[in-house]
Design a protein around this motif. Structure first.
Motif, PDB file in Angstrom:
ATOM      1  N   SER A   5      58.702   7.532   3.030  1.00 32.32           N
ATOM      2  CA  SER A   5      59.488   6.908   2.134  1.00 32.32           C
ATOM      3  C   SER A   5      58.372   5.830   1.160  1.00 32.32           C
ATOM      4  O   SER A   5      58.638   5.888  -0.149  1.00 32.32           O
ATOM      5  CB  SER A   5      60.541   5.900   2.750  1.00 32.32           C
ATOM      6  N   GLU A   6      57.371   5.554   1.623  1.00 33.29           N
ATOM      7  CA  GLU A   6      56.526   4.873   0.678  1.00 33.29           C
ATOM      8  C   GLU A   6      55.879   5.841  -0.092  1.00 33.29           C
ATOM      9  O   GLU A   6      55.569   5.382  -1.169  1.00 33.29           O
ATOM     10  CB  GLU A   6      55.206   4.181   1.657  1.00 33.29           C
ATOM     11  N   SER A   7      55.411   7.039   0.355  1.00 30.92           N
ATOM     12  CA  SER A   7      54.983   7.919  -0.740  1.00 30.92           C
ATOM     13  C   SER A   7      55.897   8.440  -1.673  1.00 30.92           C
ATOM     14  O   SER A   7      55.403   8.732  -2.782  1.00 30.92           O
ATOM     15  CB  SER A   7      54.204   9.171   0.309  1.00 30.92           C
ATOM     16  N   LYS A   8      57.147   8.730  -1.453  1.00 31.12           N
ATOM     17  CA  LYS A   8      58.239   8.853  -2.471  1.00 31.12           C
ATOM     18  C   LYS A   8      58.367   7.693  -3.221  1.00 31.12           C
ATOM     19  O   LYS A   8      58.469   8.009  -4.453  1.00 31.12           O
ATOM     20  CB  LYS A   8      59.601   8.927  -1.674  1.00 31.12           C
ATOM     21  N   ARG A   9      58.120   6.467  -2.965  1.00 34.45           N
ATOM     22  CA  ARG A   9      58.315   5.522  -3.692  1.00 34.45           C
ATOM     23  C   ARG A   9      57.081   5.315  -4.827  1.00 34.45           C
ATOM     24  O   ARG A   9      57.230   5.321  -5.921  1.00 34.45           O
ATOM     25  CB  ARG A   9      58.236   4.101  -2.927  1.00 34.45           C
ATOM     26  N   HIS A  10      55.849   5.802  -4.178  1.00 36.45           N
ATOM     27  CA  HIS A  10      54.815   5.651  -5.133  1.00 36.45           C
ATOM     28  C   HIS A  10      54.927   7.028  -6.161  1.00 36.45           C
ATOM     29  O   HIS A  10      54.370   6.996  -7.156  1.00 36.45           O
ATOM     30  CB  HIS A  10      53.410   5.675  -4.391  1.00 36.45           C
ATOM     31  N   ALA A  11      55.311   8.002  -5.670  1.00 36.65           N
ATOM     32  CA  ALA A  11      55.629   9.202  -6.665  1.00 36.65           C
ATOM     33  C   ALA A  11      56.434   8.986  -7.631  1.00 36.65           C
ATOM     34  O   ALA A  11      56.153   9.216  -8.939  1.00 36.65           O
ATOM     35  CB  ALA A  11      56.260  10.518  -5.745  1.00 36.65           C
TER      36      ALA A  11
END
Length: 119
Positions: A5-11
């Motif tokens: 979820s953190e990587s999706k947020r950063h994307a």
């Protein structure tokens, strides 16, 4: 799962800032060919902070992200309201809005994350 979820947020944030750069490039190009008066559009730059804060709030995975997003929204709103003199706001009479935004940010950053409770 939290890492995903953190990587999706950063994307999502990278996509947003990429679109902002594309938009700025298009505006400068149109000004160069004299189809857009950039000076008129420049007064709306605080709205970028508002949109960025909204993205932060909508993609938040932690209370800290919500606090950061709300802080950006408050600052963007304050800058825009002062520049446009909305509701009689000026730099001198509306600075308490920044105190309120800062206080909300501190409170939200102090709340425990949902992920910490699961461990």
């Amino acid at each position: 799962m939290d890492q995903l979820s953190e990587s999706k947020r950063h994307a999502r944030k990278r996509i947003f800032w990429g679109l902002i750069l594309v938009g700025l490039g298009v505006m400068f190009l149109f000004e160069h060919v004299e189809t857009l008066e950039l000076a008129m559009m420049w007064r709306f730059w605080p709205l970028v902070l508002l949109v960025s804060g909204l993205i932060d709030v909508l993609t938040a995975t932690r209370w800290k992200h919500i606090g950061e997003g709300l802080n950006q929204i408050v600052i963007g709103f304050w800058l825009f309201a002062c520049l446009e003199r909305l509701w009689g706001f000026t730099w001198a009479n509306s600075w308490p809005i920044l105190l309120i935004g800062g206080g909300v940010n501190i409170v939200l950053n102090s709340l425990p994350d949902r992920t910490q409770n699961k461990n």
